[in-house]
Write an enzyme that holds these catalytic residues in place. Structure first.
Site, PDB file in Angstrom:
ATOM      1  N   ASP A   1      37.897  -4.367   8.562  1.00 19.34           N
ATOM      2  CA  ASP A   1      38.758  -3.710   9.544  1.00 19.34           C
ATOM      3  C   ASP A   1      39.127  -2.329   9.015  1.00 19.34           C
ATOM      4  O   ASP A   1      40.087  -2.164   8.263  1.00 19.34           O
ATOM      5  CB  ASP A   1      40.014  -4.543   9.795  1.00 19.34           C
ATOM      6  CG  ASP A   1      40.862  -3.971  10.939  1.00 19.34           C
ATOM      7  OD1 ASP A   1      40.681  -2.782  11.280  1.00 19.34           O
ATOM      8  OD2 ASP A   1      41.697  -4.706  11.487  1.00 19.34           O
TER       9      ASP A   1
ATOM     10  N   HIS B   1      45.654   1.957   9.063  1.00 14.46           N
ATOM     11  CA  HIS B   1      45.978   1.206   7.851  1.00 14.46           C
ATOM     12  C   HIS B   1      45.789   2.029   6.571  1.00 14.46           C
ATOM     13  O   HIS B   1      46.065   1.532   5.484  1.00 14.46           O
ATOM     14  CB  HIS B   1      45.122  -0.056   7.773  1.00 14.46           C
ATOM     15  CG  HIS B   1      45.254  -0.931   8.983  1.00 14.46           C
ATOM     16  ND1 HIS B   1      46.442  -1.497   9.362  1.00 14.46           N
ATOM     17  CD2 HIS B   1      44.338  -1.308   9.920  1.00 14.46           C
ATOM     18  CE1 HIS B   1      46.260  -2.206  10.463  1.00 14.46           C
ATOM     19  NE2 HIS B   1      45.005  -2.097  10.829  1.00 14.46           N
TER      20      HIS B   1
END
Length: 277
Positions: A179, A184
């Site tokens: 991911d 992030h």
């Protein structure tokens, strides 16, 4: 999820769509990196040492990440605004230490929430069944069913208490497992979704919470057979979050606990984990 600007007018038309079949491979090294990324200790040798390795069941979710990404890339919803609402995992049998897994993905239900649609992405194989629920603002209002309401929370005071200690570099490590979303790792991307800094992956937080829970309950995290949770608010690398649990029947053949992660702000709510014993 990859960026797309094409969104169909009737989200309900995606119900039942075949998203394809893929065979994914992994090594013992991948499984060990995953265990470390979700908080396994170096002393837990059967999670981090190839000679004794038991693969964490939640590693399955990294193998299947391509499926919700595939739906977004096909234009089912606006990937710039869609959110991962909740996750379910049902374990059928343990993952091998390494090898290949053939996964089949499809769209399950598409619920009409009015201002938004909720897409369910189902991934199946011989080892597990996983369901992503994706909340897509602006895709509702197509005349479909609203779907089930949020279940009621546990009753009474929690009888299990644990602590999830995250660390500053956790998302930088976890994202290497598949991911790669910029929110992030990149402060500018995080700012575009009104966050002060990069946020934890929801699946990382959910999976990581099962380790301190298992330690507290006296079970092995690799014996997880069911997991579900709703992503209610972002968590940030470096936070230490309380985990409050409501354990079920202590005499049952399985150990089941309803739980939530977070203090004043609940990051993961409506969660449940079941461990075999």
């Amino acid at each position: 999820m990859s960026t797309t600007e094409t969104v169909v007018e009737n989200a309900g038309s995606w119900r039942g769509t075949d998203l394809g079949t893929r065979t994914v491979s992994y090594t013992e090294r991948d499984a060990i990196i995953y265990a470390l990324a979700v908080g396994a200790h170096a002393t837990e040798l059967d999670l981090v040492f190839e000679d004794r390795l038991r693969v964490l069941p939640t590693f399955a979710l990294t193998l299947a990440q391509w499926a919700p990404d595939e739906l977004g890339s096909r234009g089912a919803f606006d990937t710039k605004t869609a959110l991962h609402g909740s996750q379910e995992l049902r374990v059928l049998k343990p993952l091998p230490r390494s090898g290949e897994v053939t996964l089949t993905a499809s769209v399950g239900e598409v619920w009409d929430k009015g201002a938004a649609a909720v897409f369910e992405v189902l991934v199946e194989c011989e080892y597990f069944v996983a369901t992503w629920s994706l909340f897509a603002p602006g895709s509702g209002g197509f005349g479909g069913e609203r779907g089930p309401s949020k279940p009621a929370g546990p009753v009474g005071e929690p009888n299990v208490a644990a602590e999830l200690a995250t660390w500053e570099n956790q998302t930088a490590l976890y994202r290497l497992l598949g991911d790669m979303h910029h929110i992030h790792i990149d402060p500018e991307a995080a700012a575009r979704i009104n966050q002060p800094r990069p946020i934890m992956h929801g699946l990382c937080t959910l999976a990581a919470s099962t380790l301190p829970l298992a330690r507290e309950l006296g079970v092995h995290p690799a014996d997880l057979v069911e997991l579900s949770g709703r992503f209610a608010a972002p968590a940030f690398p470096g936070q230490t979050l309380p985990v409050r649990g409501w354990r079920g029947d202590a005499e049952s053949s399985d150990v089941t606990v309803d739980f939530e992660v977070g203090a004043d702000t609940v990051a993961i709510g409506g969660a449940r984990a079941k461990f075999a014993r």
